[in-house]
Each structure stands twice: as C-alpha cells, then as structure tokens.
Write a protein that holds these residues in place. Structure first.
Motif, PDB file in Angstrom:
ATOM      1  N   GLY A   1      13.357  10.840  16.270  1.00 29.88           N
ATOM      2  CA  GLY A   1      14.535  11.506  15.714  1.00 29.88           C
ATOM      3  C   GLY A   1      14.774  11.111  14.275  1.00 29.88           C
ATOM      4  O   GLY A   1      14.103  10.225  13.734  1.00 29.88           O
ATOM      5  N   ARG A   2      15.728  11.771  13.631  1.00 30.91           N
ATOM      6  CA  ARG A   2      15.990  11.518  12.215  1.00 30.91           C
ATOM      7  C   ARG A   2      16.511  10.098  11.998  1.00 30.91           C
ATOM      8  O   ARG A   2      17.101   9.481  12.899  1.00 30.91           O
ATOM      9  CB  ARG A   2      16.971  12.548  11.673  1.00 30.91           C
ATOM     10  N   LEU A   3      16.301   9.593  10.787  1.00 34.48           N
ATOM     11  CA  LEU A   3      16.718   8.242  10.437  1.00 34.48           C
ATOM     12  C   LEU A   3      18.091   8.265   9.773  1.00 34.48           C
ATOM     13  O   LEU A   3      18.522   9.289   9.224  1.00 34.48           O
ATOM     14  CB  LEU A   3      15.702   7.609   9.480  1.00 34.48           C
ATOM     15  N   LYS A   4      18.764   7.137   9.799  1.00 34.58           N
ATOM     16  CA  LYS A   4      20.006   7.006   9.048  1.00 34.58           C
ATOM     17  C   LYS A   4      19.703   7.109   7.563  1.00 34.58           C
ATOM     18  O   LYS A   4      18.626   6.709   7.115  1.00 34.58           O
ATOM     19  CB  LYS A   4      20.672   5.667   9.361  1.00 34.58           C
ATOM     20  N   GLU A   5      20.658   7.628   6.814  1.00 31.27           N
ATOM     21  CA  GLU A   5      20.404   7.906   5.395  1.00 31.27           C
ATOM     22  C   GLU A   5      19.984   6.657   4.625  1.00 31.27           C
ATOM     23  O   GLU A   5      19.046   6.702   3.826  1.00 31.27           O
ATOM     24  CB  GLU A   5      21.644   8.521   4.730  1.00 31.27           C
ATOM     25  N   GLU A   6      20.624   5.511   4.886  1.00 37.05           N
ATOM     26  CA  GLU A   6      20.274   4.300   4.132  1.00 37.05           C
ATOM     27  C   GLU A   6      18.857   3.813   4.459  1.00 37.05           C
ATOM     28  O   GLU A   6      18.153   3.273   3.599  1.00 37.05           O
ATOM     29  CB  GLU A   6      21.294   3.188   4.371  1.00 37.05           C
ATOM     30  N   VAL A   7      18.430   4.024   5.720  1.00 39.22           N
ATOM     31  CA  VAL A   7      17.067   3.632   6.112  1.00 39.22           C
ATOM     32  C   VAL A   7      16.044   4.571   5.477  1.00 39.22           C
ATOM     33  O   VAL A   7      15.030   4.134   4.928  1.00 39.22           O
ATOM     34  CB  VAL A   7      16.911   3.637   7.646  1.00 39.22           C
ATOM     35  N   ALA A   8      16.326   5.881   5.549  1.00 43.82           N
ATOM     36  CA  ALA A   8      15.433   6.868   4.946  1.00 43.82           C
ATOM     37  C   ALA A   8      15.319   6.647   3.445  1.00 43.82           C
ATOM     38  O   ALA A   8      14.234   6.759   2.861  1.00 43.82           O
ATOM     39  CB  ALA A   8      15.941   8.279   5.237  1.00 43.82           C
ATOM     40  N   ARG A   9      16.449   6.306   2.812  1.00 45.60           N
ATOM     41  CA  ARG A   9      16.447   6.076   1.366  1.00 45.60           C
ATOM     42  C   ARG A   9      15.581   4.875   1.005  1.00 45.60           C
ATOM     43  O   ARG A   9      14.807   4.903   0.053  1.00 45.60           O
ATOM     44  CB  ARG A   9      17.869   5.868   0.857  1.00 45.60           C
ATOM     45  N   LYS A  10      15.680   3.809   1.808  1.00 46.21           N
ATOM     46  CA  LYS A  10      14.881   2.608   1.551  1.00 46.21           C
ATOM     47  C   LYS A  10      13.388   2.921   1.627  1.00 46.21           C
ATOM     48  O   LYS A  10      12.607   2.544   0.749  1.00 46.21           O
ATOM     49  CB  LYS A  10      15.240   1.521   2.565  1.00 46.21           C
ATOM     50  N   TYR A  11      12.981   3.633   2.688  1.00 50.35           N
ATOM     51  CA  TYR A  11      11.573   3.994   2.829  1.00 50.35           C
ATOM     52  C   TYR A  11      11.122   4.890   1.677  1.00 50.35           C
ATOM     53  O   TYR A  11      10.026   4.722   1.129  1.00 50.35           O
ATOM     54  CB  TYR A  11      11.330   4.704   4.155  1.00 50.35           C
ATOM     55  N   PHE A  12      11.973   5.850   1.318  1.00 53.35           N
ATOM     56  CA  PHE A  12      11.620   6.782   0.252  1.00 53.35           C
ATOM     57  C   PHE A  12      11.500   6.046  -1.087  1.00 53.35           C
ATOM     58  O   PHE A  12      10.584   6.326  -1.878  1.00 53.35           O
ATOM     59  CB  PHE A  12      12.672   7.889   0.158  1.00 53.35           C
ATOM     60  N   GLN A  13      12.386   5.116  -1.350  1.00 55.80           N
ATOM     61  CA  GLN A  13      12.304   4.336  -2.592  1.00 55.80           C
ATOM     62  C   GLN A  13      10.998   3.553  -2.661  1.00 55.80           C
ATOM     63  O   GLN A  13      10.347   3.500  -3.708  1.00 55.80           O
ATOM     64  CB  GLN A  13      13.504   3.388  -2.683  1.00 55.80           C
ATOM     65  N   GLN A  14      10.612   2.947  -1.535  1.00 53.83           N
ATOM     66  CA  GLN A  14       9.364   2.188  -1.509  1.00 53.83           C
ATOM     67  C   GLN A  14       8.158   3.115  -1.658  1.00 53.83           C
ATOM     68  O   GLN A  14       7.181   2.771  -2.333  1.00 53.83           O
ATOM     69  CB  GLN A  14       9.270   1.395  -0.208  1.00 53.83           C
ATOM     70  N   LEU A  15       8.220   4.286  -1.047  1.00 56.00           N
ATOM     71  CA  LEU A  15       7.140   5.261  -1.164  1.00 56.00           C
ATOM     72  C   LEU A  15       6.968   5.712  -2.611  1.00 56.00           C
ATOM     73  O   LEU A  15       5.846   5.722  -3.140  1.00 56.00           O
ATOM     74  CB  LEU A  15       7.423   6.474  -0.267  1.00 56.00           C
ATOM     75  N   VAL A  16       8.057   6.072  -3.253  1.00 58.01           N
ATOM     76  CA  VAL A  16       7.993   6.535  -4.643  1.00 58.01           C
ATOM     77  C   VAL A  16       7.517   5.417  -5.565  1.00 58.01           C
ATOM     78  O   VAL A  16       6.745   5.646  -6.504  1.00 58.01           O
ATOM     79  CB  VAL A  16       9.359   7.086  -5.095  1.00 58.01           C
ATOM     80  N   SER A  17       7.956   4.200  -5.288  1.00 57.88           N
ATOM     81  CA  SER A  17       7.504   3.055  -6.082  1.00 57.88           C
ATOM     82  C   SER A  17       5.985   2.897  -5.986  1.00 57.88           C
ATOM     83  O   SER A  17       5.301   2.678  -6.997  1.00 57.88           O
ATOM     84  CB  SER A  17       8.199   1.782  -5.594  1.00 57.88           C
ATOM     85  N   ALA A  18       5.444   3.026  -4.768  1.00 58.46           N
ATOM     86  CA  ALA A  18       3.995   2.910  -4.574  1.00 58.46           C
ATOM     87  C   ALA A  18       3.248   4.057  -5.233  1.00 58.46           C
ATOM     88  O   ALA A  18       2.217   3.854  -5.886  1.00 58.46           O
ATOM     89  CB  ALA A  18       3.680   2.864  -3.075  1.00 58.46           C
ATOM     90  N   VAL A  19       3.769   5.272  -5.083  1.00 59.82           N
ATOM     91  CA  VAL A  19       3.117   6.446  -5.667  1.00 59.82           C
ATOM     92  C   VAL A  19       3.148   6.377  -7.195  1.00 59.82           C
ATOM     93  O   VAL A  19       2.161   6.705  -7.867  1.00 59.82           O
ATOM     94  CB  VAL A  19       3.776   7.741  -5.154  1.00 59.82           C
ATOM     95  N   ALA A  20       4.274   5.936  -7.744  1.00 64.04           N
ATOM     96  CA  ALA A  20       4.375   5.789  -9.198  1.00 64.04           C
ATOM     97  C   ALA A  20       3.339   4.798  -9.714  1.00 64.04           C
ATOM     98  O   ALA A  20       2.703   5.010 -10.755  1.00 64.04           O
ATOM     99  CB  ALA A  20       5.785   5.329  -9.583  1.00 64.04           C
ATOM    100  N   PHE A  21       3.151   3.708  -8.968  1.00 61.94           N
ATOM    101  CA  PHE A  21       2.162   2.705  -9.358  1.00 61.94           C
ATOM    102  C   PHE A  21       0.751   3.301  -9.318  1.00 61.94           C
ATOM    103  O   PHE A  21      -0.046   3.098 -10.231  1.00 61.94           O
ATOM    104  CB  PHE A  21       2.255   1.500  -8.421  1.00 61.94           C
ATOM    105  N   CYS A  22       0.456   4.030  -8.250  1.00 62.17           N
ATOM    106  CA  CYS A  22      -0.861   4.669  -8.144  1.00 62.17           C
ATOM    107  C   CYS A  22      -1.110   5.607  -9.311  1.00 62.17           C
ATOM    108  O   CYS A  22      -2.184   5.584  -9.936  1.00 62.17           O
ATOM    109  CB  CYS A  22      -0.964   5.443  -6.831  1.00 62.17           C
TER     110      CYS A  22
END
Length: 473
Positions: free
Chosen positions: A122-143
């Motif tokens: 099921g869907r995640l809480k907004e703060e949890v989804a935001r944390k994962y998304f921030q980490q994802l974007v950080s990794a993609v930006a580095f790549c």
C-alpha cells in the motif's frame, strides 16, 4: 537482479560441490552461502567475509555465456560504471575477481528488501515517501555528475538497508557518455514499460538524464499513491497513455506534490524539470539534509587472483594507503602525480588474470614494467634514449611521446610511454607503439629501449609478464 542482495543468508550446513569450488576460487576469503538470486547469465550468492565476518552478495557471471552472445562490452561497461558511483544511497561494489570461466562481483549485502515490497502493501506516509525520494534523487544526481545514467529506475531496483535507507542497485542497463551518438542522444531501447519515458518509446533518441527524471517521477507517484500512474493490461494501451502523459493524482496529494509530479512526468523532455530544480522545490526541501561522505577517487576495491601467485604478491603492495596520507599528498603536490592504478587496472598485470583480454580481441600492443624509480628519473631515462637516436620528445604530465625523425615503411616511428602510480613507492611504466612499422618498433625496443630502461626494472618482477619488449601488432 536487484533482489539478490536482500534475501537471508543460507545455513552453515554442508555445501554443494559448486559452492566448494567457488570457495576455492575465492581463495577461501568468502564462505559461500545460499543462492539468493539468478538470471540468465549470472547467479548471486550470499557469502561471508571470513576476515571480518561481514555478509556480502557475490554475483557470479559465466564468462563463456556472455562472450557467446556478445555481452562483452556490456559487462565491461558495468564494471566501469560501478567504479564511478560510490554514494551512501548506491549499492557498493567491493571487488572484482576473475578466473578463466567466471567473473565475480563482490557487492554490498543489503538486508532490508526491495522498496517494491513496501509499496506492494500500500501507499507510504508522505514523510516516509519524501525521505526515500530525497535519497533517490541524491543518488541519481551523483550518478549524473559522474556521467552515469541508470535508465532502469524502478522500485524493484531500489533496496532498503536495515536502517531503512535507500540503495539504488542494478546498473546493468546504465549508460555513459561514450554511448552517445553523433546527434548527442542515446538510442538504445531499454527500461521497464511502466517506468519508461515516452521519448525512449518514440525511438528518435533521448537525453538519458531526462529519462531518469521521468522514472523518478513515476516512482514518487507509486510511493505516494500505491499504484502506477500509467497502467493497462494491454501493453500497447499503456504505451499510448505514457505517450500522452495521461495520469490523475489522487485527492490526498498536496498541491506542492502535484506541481512537482506534473513537471517530472512531463512528456516533453525539453520542459521537464531538472535535478537542481527538483531539489529546489518546496516539497522536496522539507526536512532534506545533504549527504556528506568521503570518496577516494577510483580506488574502490581490491582484486585477487585465485591462480596466479605473482599477481597476489604484487597486490600486497597495492593496498590502500591511510586516508591521512592521501589527503596530505593532495595538499602538497611536488611533481605531477602519475595517475593511480586501481584494482581493475592491476588485473591486467597477469596474463592469467587479464580482464581486458576477456573483453577485447588481441592486445593493445603495449608493455608494462614495474619500477621503484621516481617519475623524474623515468622521464630522464626516456629523454636520454631519445637523444641517442635523434627522436623528438614531447612531455605532458606523466606521459612521454618519442617521435622518430625519418619516415619508415609505415611512416615515422612513434612510441608513447605513460607512468602510473601503483603505490607511493612503486610506479608502472606502460610503453606502446603509436605509429610506424611493427618490425621497426621491435628493433628499437631490443636495441635501444630495453637496454636503456633495464636498470629501472625491478628484479623480482622482471620476467616475461612485465619485461620489454612485447609482441605488438
């Protein structure tokens, strides 16, 4: 094969013959456990590093299979890419080993499972989804900053560690700038249908950075909604929806999130939001903390040979220096520093353990030897040799070019020498024929180059594997 690093370890019971064989291949450094993932050309095992007890995931690639179907360049590129991307939110490659039949990737073992498993509930809480998304974007930006584009971002290729931190994995479809065509775009059709950008489906070329951003947008939608923005039982119908950009945000999405998603899942790559713009949005910035970490450039892993004692002894000299020494040398450069050889380069020192030979037909016509002489002494020796035969010398940093003054059978003989740092006390000199006739080059090596450089070659490694001259083409 993202799931490969997530399954629990196998028991310590009796091992199969294959596991015993693999243990021998890995010099007993890793206790092979349970098979935790399998693909067409590779298997992934859980293993334990016997020196420190830490768990790792070992990807075992069948060399013969990948060579038969032309995946040579693909594996070589994957190794090159994994060298470039060391980030807290990217699954780490520890080392690469090889034998005549297998290639081994020793990877970080991520215990928390796939991100997909969380979203499937099921869907995640907004703060949890935001944390994962921030980490994802950080990794993609580095790549992207390192010239690497993933091209297959999806929850199945994102793992979670035991602390709940995100780890991007599976760079098998990743691209680097070398693959860009003359029009400045990539053209390979790849990715997973539900997460692929419309310009990839159009097959007219695409900007891989923009493709990753689209996929990140779809992932964010899935995290927050619990379902895909584009979904249809019929794949062609789904492609039509992707092409048109037809999706609806649920009522619980905030206006800031909707604005961000609309700009990420934009069918026009020219107007699609960029990574810096994403990181500057109000929704993204909430609670975001920049990740600080130390990267030691291009020194990512150690490589051991299972069947070549010479290589193993040479590797002992190539262990990473303490971080303090590295920093102090960077602060006080005295002479131009030779490029540091990393573990992947060292592989080529042994003919029985030469990864370049796995991927390229023939040799590059080069010869290497190890010396303890300073860079300045090596260059002086090359200049002396050039002076004797009236060759022109051109120098740039730790590269020296010797150019003949007369035309031979195939033009002037030109020889390039490059100096690399193996350890603070050892250098490797690589000599190649860059132009001219092969016979003239061999004659020059035997009569001038080899005698002139022989005094620099280390006695304990001065054998047929390292010595001058080599067979060239």
């Amino acid at each position: 094969m993202a799931a490969a690093a997530t399954s629990p370890a196998g028991s310590d019971g009796a091992r199969t013959p294959r596991q015993k064989e693999m243990k021998g291949l890995l010099l007993g450094r890793y206790e092979i456990g349970k098979l935790i993932g399998q693909g067409t050309f590779a298997k992934v095992y859980h293993a334990r590093n016997v020196s420190n007890g830490e768990g790792v995931a070992i990807k075992v690639i069948d060399k013969e299979k990948i060579m038969k179907i032309g995946l040579i360049a693909h594996i070589k590129r994957e190794i090159s890419i994994l060298r470039r991307v060391r980030h807290p939110n990217i699954v780490q490659l520890f080392e690469v080993m090889a034998t005549k039949s297998k290639i081994f990737f020793v990877m970080e073992y991520v215990k928390g499972g796939e991100l997909f498993s969380k979203v499937a509930k099921g869907r995640l809480k907004e703060e949890v989804a935001r944390k994962y998304f921030q980490q994802l974007v950080s990794a993609v930006a580095f790549c992207h900053a390192r010239g690497v584009y993933h091209r297959d971002l999806k929850p199945e290729n994102i793992l979670l560690d035991e602390d709940g931190n995100l780890k991007v994995s599976d760079f098998g479809l990743s691209a680097i700038p070398d693959q860009i065509k003359q029009d400045g775009l990539f053209h390979t059709l790849c990715g997973t249908p539900a997460y692929v950008a419309p310009e990839v489906l159009a097959r007219k070329g695409y900007d891989a950075a923009k493709v990753d951003i689209w996929s990140c947008g779809v992932i964010l939608f899935v995290l927050m909604a619990g379902y895909l923005p584009f979904h249809d039982q019929n794949v062609m119908s789904m492609y039509k929806k992707i092409h048109k950009g037809e999706f609806r945000c649920p009522r619980w999405f905030s206006p800031d999130l909707i604005r961000l998603l609309t700009r990420m899942i934009d069918t026009n790559p020219e107007t699609r939001i960029t990574i810096p713009e994403i990181m500057d949005t109000k929704w993204f910035k909430k609670g975001f903390k920049h990740v600080k970490f130390y990267i030691e450039d291009d020194k990512l892993c150690n490589v051991d040979s299972c069947d070549t004692e010479e290589f193993a002894s040479l590797l002992d000299h190539a262990l990473l220096e303490p971080e303090t020494e590295i920093e102090s040398r960077r602060k006080i450069p005295i002479l131009p520093r030779p490029a540091s050889l990393n573990a992947f380069d060292i592989i080529s020192f042994s003919r029985g353990f030469d990864l370049s030979g796995l991927f390229e037909e023939g040799s590059n016509g080069g010869t290497r030897f190890v010396t303890a002489a300073p860079v300045s002494t090596i260059i002086s020796k090359l200049e002396e040799i050039a002076k004797v035969v009236s060759f022109t010398v051109r120098k740039k940093d730790c590269r020296v070019s010797l150019e003949g003054s007369r035309d031979g059978v195939k033009g002037p003989l030109t020889i390039a020498a490059e100096i690399f740092e193996l350890t603070p006390l050892l250098r490797v000199v690589e000599v190649k024929k860059k132009g001219g006739d092969r016979f003239e080059y061999e004659e020059f090596c035997n009569k001038e180059l080899k005698p002139g450089l022989q005094s620099l070659v280390m006695g304990e490694v001065a054998d047929s594997s390292y010595n001058l001259p080599s067979d060239t083409k």
